[in-house]
Enzyme design. Structure first.
Site, mmCIF file in Angstrom:
data_model
loop_
_atom_site.group_PDB
_atom_site.id
_atom_site.type_symbol
_atom_site.label_atom_id
_atom_site.label_comp_id
_atom_site.label_asym_id
_atom_site.label_seq_id
_atom_site.Cartn_x
_atom_site.Cartn_y
_atom_site.Cartn_z
ATOM 1 N N HIS A 1 0.812 -1.220 0.000
ATOM 2 C CA HIS A 1 0.000 0.000 0.000
ATOM 3 C C HIS A 1 0.852 1.278 0.000
ATOM 4 O O HIS A 1 0.604 2.195 -0.769
ATOM 5 C CB HIS A 1 -0.882 -0.078 1.248
ATOM 6 C CG HIS A 1 -1.630 1.146 1.539
ATOM 7 N ND1 HIS A 1 -2.839 1.411 0.969
ATOM 8 C CD2 HIS A 1 -1.333 2.206 2.307
ATOM 9 C CE1 HIS A 1 -3.269 2.567 1.392
ATOM 10 N NE2 HIS A 1 -2.385 3.077 2.200
ATOM 11 N N ARG B 1 -7.793 3.167 -8.507
ATOM 12 C CA ARG B 1 -8.048 2.408 -7.280
ATOM 13 C C ARG B 1 -8.954 3.261 -6.392
ATOM 14 O O ARG B 1 -8.459 4.135 -5.679
ATOM 15 C CB ARG B 1 -6.730 2.139 -6.546
ATOM 16 C CG ARG B 1 -5.766 1.201 -7.266
ATOM 17 C CD ARG B 1 -4.482 1.111 -6.460
ATOM 18 N NE ARG B 1 -3.662 -0.017 -6.840
ATOM 19 C CZ ARG B 1 -2.616 0.058 -7.679
ATOM 20 N NH1 ARG B 1 -2.301 1.207 -8.233
ATOM 21 N NH2 ARG B 1 -1.896 -1.012 -7.943
ATOM 22 N N GLU C 1 -6.529 -11.720 -11.029
ATOM 23 C CA GLU C 1 -5.450 -11.651 -10.038
ATOM 24 C C GLU C 1 -5.450 -12.856 -9.113
ATOM 25 O O GLU C 1 -4.773 -12.846 -8.090
ATOM 26 C CB GLU C 1 -5.459 -10.326 -9.274
ATOM 27 C CG GLU C 1 -6.801 -9.805 -8.861
ATOM 28 C CD GLU C 1 -6.753 -8.384 -8.305
ATOM 29 O OE1 GLU C 1 -5.683 -7.749 -8.257
ATOM 30 O OE2 GLU C 1 -7.817 -7.907 -7.901
ATOM 31 N N ASN D 1 0.311 -7.810 -9.180
ATOM 32 C CA ASN D 1 0.746 -7.754 -7.772
ATOM 33 C C ASN D 1 0.076 -8.882 -6.989
ATOM 34 O O ASN D 1 0.707 -9.597 -6.218
ATOM 35 C CB ASN D 1 0.367 -6.416 -7.128
ATOM 36 C CG ASN D 1 0.885 -5.238 -7.920
ATOM 37 O OD1 ASN D 1 1.825 -5.380 -8.682
ATOM 38 N ND2 ASN D 1 0.270 -4.077 -7.764
ATOM 39 N N ASP D 2 -1.219 -9.011 -7.206
ATOM 40 C CA ASP D 2 -1.938 -10.071 -6.504
ATOM 41 C C ASP D 2 -1.756 -11.427 -7.176
ATOM 42 O O ASP D 2 -1.688 -12.446 -6.489
ATOM 43 C CB ASP D 2 -3.428 -9.728 -6.416
ATOM 44 C CG ASP D 2 -3.697 -8.801 -5.247
ATOM 45 O OD1 ASP D 2 -3.151 -9.050 -4.163
ATOM 46 O OD2 ASP D 2 -4.425 -7.811 -5.426
ATOM 47 N N ARG E 1 2.470 -10.273 -0.442
ATOM 48 C CA ARG E 1 3.102 -9.194 -1.198
ATOM 49 C C ARG E 1 3.651 -8.073 -0.308
ATOM 50 O O ARG E 1 4.474 -7.281 -0.751
ATOM 51 C CB ARG E 1 2.111 -8.609 -2.216
ATOM 52 C CG ARG E 1 0.896 -7.995 -1.584
ATOM 53 C CD ARG E 1 -0.168 -7.634 -2.605
ATOM 54 N NE ARG E 1 -0.093 -6.264 -3.045
ATOM 55 C CZ ARG E 1 -0.986 -5.682 -3.837
ATOM 56 N NH1 ARG E 1 -2.019 -6.381 -4.282
ATOM 57 N NH2 ARG E 1 -0.862 -4.436 -4.185
ATOM 58 N N CYS F 1 -2.256 -4.188 -15.405
ATOM 59 C CA CYS F 1 -2.178 -2.922 -14.653
ATOM 60 C C CYS F 1 -1.372 -3.063 -13.369
ATOM 61 O O CYS F 1 -1.271 -2.133 -12.595
ATOM 62 C CB CYS F 1 -3.570 -2.387 -14.355
ATOM 63 S SG CYS F 1 -4.543 -3.499 -13.327
HETATM 64 C C1 PEP Z 1 -2.655 -5.826 -8.669
HETATM 65 O O1 PEP Z 1 -2.984 -6.643 -7.800
HETATM 66 O O2 PEP Z 1 -1.730 -6.023 -9.482
HETATM 67 C C2 PEP Z 1 -3.352 -4.540 -8.788
HETATM 68 C C3 PEP Z 1 -3.147 -3.738 -9.807
HETATM 69 O O3 PEP Z 1 -4.187 -4.193 -7.768
HETATM 70 P P1 PEP Z 1 -3.682 -3.692 -6.331
HETATM 71 O O4 PEP Z 1 -2.210 -3.484 -6.396
HETATM 72 O O5 PEP Z 1 -4.437 -2.452 -6.024
HETATM 73 O O6 PEP Z 1 -4.079 -4.849 -5.451
HETATM 74 MG MG MG Z 2 -4.825 -6.344 -6.762
#
Ligand code: PEP
Ligand code: MG
Length: 602
Positions: A193, A300, A434, A457-458, A468, A505
């Site tokens: 975050h 987001r 994700e 990321n997820d 993560r 993304c």
């Molecule tokens: C991700 O998970 O890659 C994503 C873009 O969403 P966030 O980072 O907000 O979980």
């Molecule tokens: Mg995500």
């Protein structure tokens, strides 16, 4: 002596400035008993500390109200009322009369209150737990005479480097963006975050420094290098001069890269790529729109809620979404519904969870709170009249989540129609890919949705079972693991078969080596932080998709992430070198963005 701390590069840029040290944690309170004759003194110490805390909270409140509005400021009213609560003071005084020092008594009572509120079945009561903790920190630091913990009072333009353990939502609203020029945290990783927030704000940041808060002195000059993940304490004059020179070079490179912002994103072998921006804050929309991005690939929306006392209502959300749509019109704007939970817990009142990333997060929370979700959906349908809106759902594991959302969307539209409010009903609905479950059922999802966006990321987190946000696992968070690459390739294939767009993304899209891999896996749409748009365009224009495909195909069959990375790197460096001087800046970026290195302080 100069000490160089090494962490995770989270947001690029070099800043040299004074440390603003913020230890936002409940201080350790040693037990101390008092004599009966000292009771009055301790009670008056308690009163003075609470009064001073209230005075400071009023100051913070006023500043937050001025910068962020009355709703955000309301959190501090709650904290002021806790400090002034007669029952609370009475409970503390009772313990003081039993022989506890003011600080121990206050600590014990606040601990008890936090436990009691945390166990409540009432969400509003649970919401108070973080406020109680903030009050505990404030009053105890005054009673213990600890250095000022308040993120207030910095002069504008202080160019300060905020050094803190982690950037909690309540700290995020308090810190003064005109005084803070960079962020350094003990906790966090490149996809946590705090890193996402820093990139959204365009502030250089290094995270995962582990113990920076105990290694730096408040007010001392430090150097932060967000590109390489370095915090340099006590720098010599030579080191400062060296970094000033480096900062000038970086600025020059950034300026040079700007020539690509307006250029078309076409690869050297003629493949057209769509490059969009991740815009998380409506205030950043105008800057994002001038980055050269062809729209927004991810907004987001949970960032609208960060540090808030209450969720924004429909009208406020409508204004926020409309602002982004207008800034980017006529380009598409993909707005993601709330992804609250995980490490993004913007409002209190959520039950404590043993495994928040596997918990009540994102679409799960929204579907369980239909009124909250419908307010967001109504705001989105209303804002849609101002541009090319697309709605995206996070953390999908099942087609039933999409179907349930469609039912709520239809209800939201009916409610707006009944109110006679202008809105659209034909907004495309897409999903984030994700989770492995979403990839494996991508064929079914493609039949019922309008687009896919891969949240790497997820996807990395859930595929490799690596948290993560855990700094201890940073080397195991391997976006180039062949399992991840195969899931991305499969998503791309299923999307193409279903005739829908597939974009990426997640943070992978911003890093040259990984973007090269994604293009090689067939991805033709990327969404990156606005600051990365020009660099990624430069990369796109420099490489050939034919080469990227060869490299990615080999990486898919690699045994390990390390092998996959080596293969991709070798191909990419050869592509860049073939371009001569023009690709020098990219070469440096490829090196800066190798898989994060968690090397210890040295
Ligand atoms: C991700 O998970 O890659 C994503 C873009 O969403 P966030 O980072 O907000 O979980
Ligand atoms: Mg995500």
């Amino acid at each position: 002596m100069t000490v160089v701390l090494s962490g995770v590069p989270a947001s690029p840029g070099i800043v040299i400035g004074p440390v603003h040290l913020l230890r936002w944690e409940v201080p350790e309170v040693e037990p101390r008993t008092i004599e009966p004759g000292d009771v009055d003194l301790e009670v008056s110490r308690l009163g003075a500390a609470c009064d001073l805390a209230v005075a400071r909270l009023r100051k913070v409140r006023d500043r937050v109200e001025e910068h962020a509005g009355p709703t955000e400021a309301a959190i501090f009213d709650v904290q002021i009322s806790i400090c002034e609560d007669a029952d609370l003071r009475l409970s503390v005084e009772t313990l003081i009369r039993q022989g506890f020092s003011a600080e121990k008594a206050f600590d014990l009572v606040l601990l008890e209150w936090r436990e009691h509120f945390g166990r409540s079945t009432n969400a509003l009561m649970r919401e108070r737990v973080s406020d109680l903790m903030d009050v505990q920190i404030r009053v105890l630091s005054l009673l213990l005479d600890l250095p000022d913990h308040d993120p207030v009072g910095l002069p504008k333009g202080a160019n300060a480097i905020l050094v803190t353990h982690d950037l909690t939502p309540s700290l995020t609203v308090q810190f003064d963006r005109e005084a803070i020029a960079a962020i350094a945290t003990d906790a966090g990783t490149g996809t946590s975050h705090v890193a996402i927030l820093a990139r959204s704000l365009g502030l250089p940041a290094v995270v995962g420094l582990r113990d920076a808060t105990t290694r730096v002195q408040a007010g001392a000059t430090v150097i932060i290098d967000g590109t390489h993940g370095i915090l340099c304490c006590d720098p010599s004059d030579e080191r400062i001069a060296e970094y000033r020179a480096r900062a000038r070079v970086e600025q020059e490179e950034t300026r040079e890269l700007q020539q690509y912002a307006r250029a078309e994103a076409v690869t050297a072998d003629g493949v057209r790529i769509t490059l969009r921006a991740n815009v998380d804050m409506p205030d950043e929309a105008a800057a994002g729109a001038s980055s050269g991005a062809e729209g927004v690939g991810l907004m987001r929306t949970e960032f609208l809620v960060v540090g808030r006392a209450a969720m924004p209502d429909e009208d406020e959300q409508y204004e926020a979404y409309s602002k982004v749509l207008r800034a980017f019109a006529p380009h598409p704007v993909v707005i993601r519904t709330y992804d609250i939970g995980g490490d993004k817990l913007p409002v209190g009142g959520f039950p404590h969870e043993a495994n928040p990333f596997l918990g009540w997060r994102a679409i799960r929370m929204c579907l369980d709170e239909p009124e909250l979700f419908k307010a967001q959906l109504r705001a989105l349908l209303r804002a849609a009249v101002h541009g090319d809106l697309r709605i995206m759902l996070p953390l999908i594991v099942s087609i039933s989540e999409v179907r349930q959302t469609r039912v709520l969307l239809a209800e939201a539209a009916r409610e707006l129609a009944a109110r006679g409010v202008a809105h659209r009903t034909d907004v495309p609905l897409g999903v984030m890919i994700e989770t492995p479950a979403a990839v494996i059922t991508a064929d079914a999802l493609a039949r019922e949705t309008s687009f896919f966006s891969i949240g790497t990321n997820d996807l990395v987190q859930y595929t490799l079972a690596v948290d993560r946000g855990n700094i201890a696992l940073v080397n195991r968070f391997q976006a180039l693991h062949p399992a991840v690459l195969r899931l991305i390739a499969r998503t791309q294939r299923e999307g193409a078969k279903g005739g829908i767009e597939v974009s990426v993304c997640g943070e992978m899209a911003s890093q040259p080596l990984m973007a090269f891999a994604l293009l090689g896996l067939g991805i033709r749409q990327l969404s990156v932080a606005p600051r990365s748009v020009a660099a990624v365009k430069h990369l796109v224009r420099t490489i050939r998709v034919s080469e990227a495909t060869l490299a990615a195909t080999a990486a898919l069959d690699a045994g390990t992430a390390e092998d996959a990375e080596l293969l991709l790197r070798t191909h990419l460096l050869a592509e860049l070198r073939a371009h001569g001087d023009a690709a020098d800046g990219l070469l440096a970026l490829v090196d800066a963005h190798i898989l994060p290195d968690s090397s210890d302080t040295h």
